[in-house]
Design a protein around this motif. Sequence first.
Motif, PDB file in Angstrom:
ATOM      1  N   PHE A   1       0.812  -1.212   0.000  1.00 12.77           N
ATOM      2  CA  PHE A   1       0.000   0.000   0.000  1.00 12.77           C
ATOM      3  C   PHE A   1       0.851   1.270   0.000  1.00 12.77           C
ATOM      4  O   PHE A   1       0.320   2.372   0.003  1.00 12.77           O
ATOM      5  CB  PHE A   1      -0.970  -0.023   1.180  1.00 12.77           C
ATOM      6  CG  PHE A   1      -1.825  -1.257   1.169  1.00 12.77           C
ATOM      7  CD1 PHE A   1      -2.753  -1.476   0.159  1.00 12.77           C
ATOM      8  CD2 PHE A   1      -1.662  -2.231   2.142  1.00 12.77           C
ATOM      9  CE1 PHE A   1      -3.520  -2.630   0.123  1.00 12.77           C
ATOM     10  CE2 PHE A   1      -2.427  -3.390   2.119  1.00 12.77           C
ATOM     11  CZ  PHE A   1      -3.353  -3.587   1.110  1.00 12.77           C
TER      12      PHE A   1
ATOM     13  N   ALA B   1       1.226   3.974  -4.954  1.00 10.99           N
ATOM     14  CA  ALA B   1      -0.045   4.507  -5.457  1.00 10.99           C
ATOM     15  C   ALA B   1      -0.524   3.708  -6.665  1.00 10.99           C
ATOM     16  O   ALA B   1      -1.722   3.486  -6.830  1.00 10.99           O
ATOM     17  CB  ALA B   1       0.107   5.981  -5.834  1.00 10.99           C
ATOM     18  N   GLU B   2       0.410   3.269  -7.501  1.00 14.95           N
ATOM     19  CA  GLU B   2       0.073   2.468  -8.674  1.00 14.95           C
ATOM     20  C   GLU B   2       1.063   1.316  -8.803  1.00 14.95           C
ATOM     21  O   GLU B   2       2.254   1.496  -8.589  1.00 14.95           O
ATOM     22  CB  GLU B   2       0.142   3.292  -9.964  1.00 14.95           C
ATOM     23  CG  GLU B   2      -0.936   4.334 -10.081  1.00 14.95           C
ATOM     24  CD  GLU B   2      -0.920   5.004 -11.451  1.00 14.95           C
ATOM     25  OE1 GLU B   2      -1.983   5.444 -11.875  1.00 14.95           O
ATOM     26  OE2 GLU B   2       0.160   5.074 -12.081  1.00 14.95           O
TER      27      GLU B   2
ATOM     28  N   ARG C   1      -4.405   0.387  -8.500  1.00 17.65           N
ATOM     29  CA  ARG C   1      -4.267   1.671  -7.809  1.00 17.65           C
ATOM     30  C   ARG C   1      -4.739   1.553  -6.366  1.00 17.65           C
ATOM     31  O   ARG C   1      -5.729   0.898  -6.086  1.00 17.65           O
ATOM     32  CB  ARG C   1      -5.068   2.738  -8.520  1.00 17.65           C
ATOM     33  CG  ARG C   1      -4.483   3.118  -9.864  1.00 17.65           C
ATOM     34  CD  ARG C   1      -5.185   4.322 -10.483  1.00 17.65           C
ATOM     35  NE  ARG C   1      -4.480   4.759 -11.654  1.00 17.65           N
ATOM     36  CZ  ARG C   1      -4.673   4.273 -12.885  1.00 17.65           C
ATOM     37  NH1 ARG C   1      -5.558   3.320 -13.074  1.00 17.65           N
ATOM     38  NH2 ARG C   1      -3.987   4.735 -13.891  1.00 17.65           N
ATOM     39  N   PHE C   2      -4.022   2.243  -5.485  1.00 15.41           N
ATOM     40  CA  PHE C   2      -4.424   2.347  -4.094  1.00 15.41           C
ATOM     41  C   PHE C   2      -4.700   3.806  -3.790  1.00 15.41           C
ATOM     42  O   PHE C   2      -3.810   4.659  -3.923  1.00 15.41           O
ATOM     43  CB  PHE C   2      -3.339   1.812  -3.153  1.00 15.41           C
ATOM     44  CG  PHE C   2      -3.693   1.950  -1.703  1.00 15.41           C
ATOM     45  CD1 PHE C   2      -4.717   1.208  -1.147  1.00 15.41           C
ATOM     46  CD2 PHE C   2      -3.013   2.847  -0.892  1.00 15.41           C
ATOM     47  CE1 PHE C   2      -5.061   1.351   0.186  1.00 15.41           C
ATOM     48  CE2 PHE C   2      -3.354   3.005   0.444  1.00 15.41           C
ATOM     49  CZ  PHE C   2      -4.376   2.249   0.985  1.00 15.41           C
ATOM     50  N   VAL C   3      -5.915   4.081  -3.398  1.00 14.64           N
ATOM     51  CA  VAL C   3      -6.301   5.442  -3.048  1.00 14.64           C
ATOM     52  C   VAL C   3      -6.756   5.393  -1.584  1.00 14.64           C
ATOM     53  O   VAL C   3      -7.809   4.834  -1.268  1.00 14.64           O
ATOM     54  CB  VAL C   3      -7.460   5.955  -3.945  1.00 14.64           C
ATOM     55  CG1 VAL C   3      -7.844   7.368  -3.562  1.00 14.64           C
ATOM     56  CG2 VAL C   3      -7.057   5.872  -5.417  1.00 14.64           C
ATOM     57  N   PRO C   4      -5.951   5.953  -0.669  1.00 15.55           N
ATOM     58  CA  PRO C   4      -6.305   5.910   0.743  1.00 15.55           C
ATOM     59  C   PRO C   4      -7.616   6.672   1.025  1.00 15.55           C
ATOM     60  O   PRO C   4      -7.900   7.682   0.378  1.00 15.55           O
ATOM     61  CB  PRO C   4      -5.138   6.620   1.446  1.00 15.55           C
ATOM     62  CG  PRO C   4      -4.052   6.700   0.452  1.00 15.55           C
ATOM     63  CD  PRO C   4      -4.683   6.630  -0.895  1.00 15.55           C
ATOM     64  N   ALA C   5      -8.382   6.144   1.966  1.00 15.29           N
ATOM     65  CA  ALA C   5      -9.604   6.836   2.387  1.00 15.29           C
ATOM     66  C   ALA C   5      -9.213   8.118   3.114  1.00 15.29           C
ATOM     67  O   ALA C   5      -8.210   8.172   3.798  1.00 15.29           O
ATOM     68  CB  ALA C   5     -10.427   5.944   3.313  1.00 15.29           C
ATOM     69  N   ARG C   6     -10.021   9.108   2.987  1.00 17.85           N
ATOM     70  CA  ARG C   6      -9.719  10.385   3.623  1.00 17.85           C
ATOM     71  C   ARG C   6     -10.330  10.458   4.984  1.00 17.85           C
ATOM     72  O   ARG C   6     -11.274  10.011   5.364  1.00 17.85           O
ATOM     73  CB  ARG C   6     -10.234  11.529   2.761  1.00 17.85           C
ATOM     74  CG  ARG C   6      -9.597  11.445   1.381  1.00 17.85           C
ATOM     75  CD  ARG C   6      -9.307  12.841   0.851  1.00 17.85           C
ATOM     76  NE  ARG C   6      -8.917  12.785  -0.527  1.00 17.85           N
ATOM     77  CZ  ARG C   6      -7.671  12.608  -0.935  1.00 17.85           C
ATOM     78  NH1 ARG C   6      -6.730  12.426  -0.092  1.00 17.85           N
ATOM     79  NH2 ARG C   6      -7.392  12.610  -2.201  1.00 17.85           N
TER      80      ARG C   6
END
Length: 141
Positions: free
Chosen positions: A108, A111-112, A136-141
């Motif tokens: 993680f 990002a890609e 892709r890994f997009v962290p939760a905000r």
Amino acid sequence: MSAQLDQREGQCHCGGVRFRATLSEGLDTVRRCTCSYCRMRGAVVVSAETGGVEILQGADLLTRYRFNTSVAQHFFCSRCGIYTHHQRRSNPDQYGVNVACLDGLSPFDFAEVPVVDGVNHPNDTGGSSRLAGMLRFVPAR
């Protein structure tokens, strides 16, 4: 040796297997694969040349798995079951090293991650390695 070589230590989940990996191009070789085994395993890997994975502890705990053509060798801890590394089929002079086993790294952290087409393996098609997509890994905000 290239200035880009990067030595990292790692271990399986239970700590029974410890190893040192000399990465061929640092973390620039990060990838996943779509072949049947990699899909199920789900690991993100980076490359090390032959001789670039040194088992520091627990060699007797490593178990090897081969399938299909039996060229690739996948190594995992017989105690906790974690895959640590494998000898690649497309280039038996290289190892894929499980990023999740490397100290201080996580899949993680990327990002890609490029995903290579292992379903249409270059050794089967006579072609070159192809990109199947990006993870892709997009962290939760």
